[in-house]
Write an enzyme that holds these catalytic residues in place. Structure first.
Site, short mmCIF file in Angstrom:
data_model
loop_
_atom_site.label_atom_id
_atom_site.label_comp_id
_atom_site.label_asym_id
_atom_site.label_seq_id
_atom_site.Cartn_x
_atom_site.Cartn_y
_atom_site.Cartn_z
N ASP A 1 0.87 -1.17 0.00
CA ASP A 1 0.00 0.00 0.00
C ASP A 1 0.91 1.23 0.00
OD1 ASP A 1 -2.43 1.55 0.36
OD2 ASP A 1 -1.80 1.82 2.43
N ASP B 1 -0.33 5.07 0.70
CA ASP B 1 -0.65 6.16 1.62
C ASP B 1 -0.64 5.70 3.07
OD1 ASP B 1 -1.10 8.10 -0.45
OD2 ASP B 1 -2.96 7.03 -0.90
#
Length: 221
Positions: free
Chosen positions: A7, A9
């Site tokens: 991932d 953010d």
């Protein structure tokens, strides 16, 4: 063969690139700051709570891409990378990505944030594969619509499987797989890999990781 998925953010970045891009557009006068800032913050709170109406959010966040000429968007993004993203990129995140790449694994960043915002960020991390929400284009200009399945919640799993299929691979092609994330929204992906890792997780993911005996790490500090 091994697979490492990240991932972006609040995982590899200390902050959220989607929200930061909205703030940046407000600062540069590219959108109506008063109205846009309020809605940007509202959507961000819903995302963190796991209650985001993703279709409504995408209509909101992709509208400026359609309204602003592409050449101007590209210049804005260069400034965004220099003034915002360079400060958000975590050194330990860079090291973690590099270790997986040097070990010869297939590495990708998997993010709900749209590919216009995140493409240059993935390249800055040295990652050539990006699975992100795709903003549709016609004749080189964004339309404000989404192309295909958004890479959000279960959509991340769908998009990763389609990406693997495009290379004649599937989950069974890998003896081990990792996914690193901070968010409760990524539980579908985390549950699917052999090595789920919670990175600076939100409260819900942290509790789930502890109950499931998943590793919990921090890339900050």
């Amino acid at each position: 063969m091994k697979l490492a998925l990240f991932d972006l953010d609040n995982t590899l970045l200390h902050g959220d690139s989607d929200h930061a891009w909205g703030e940046f557009l407000c600062e540069r006068g590219a959108v109506d700051a008063a109205e846009y800032q309020a809605r940007n913050n509202e959507f961000f709170e819903h995302y963190k709570a796991g209650t985001l109406d993703n279709a409504a959010f995408l209509r909101f966040v992709l509208a400026p891409l359609a309204a602003i000429p592409r050449a101007e968007l590209d210049k804005l993004h260069e400034d965004f990378m220099q003034t915002r993203i360079s400060k958000m990129m975590l050194a330990k995140g860079k090291d973690l990505v590099r270790r997986h790449i040097e070990d010869g694994e297939l590495v990708a960043i998997v993010t709900a944030t749209n590919a216009f915002v995140t493409g240059p960020i993935a390249r800055a991390f040295g990652v050539s594969h990006l699975i992100a929400t795709v903003p549709a284009q016609e004749h080189g200009r964004f339309t404000g619509e989404v192309r295909g399945t958004p890479a959000f919640k279960e959509g991340k799993l769908i998009r990763v499987e389609a990406w693997l299929e495009s290379m004649a691979l599937n989950w069974d092609s890998f003896e081990e797989s990792w996914f690193y994330s901070d968010s409760l929204n990524d539980l579908p992906m985390l549950k699917h890999v052999t090595h789920p890792v919670a990175i600076d997780p939100d409260t819900t993911l942290h509790a789930h990781a502890l109950a499931a005996e998943w590793p919990v790490m921090s890339l900050r500090g």
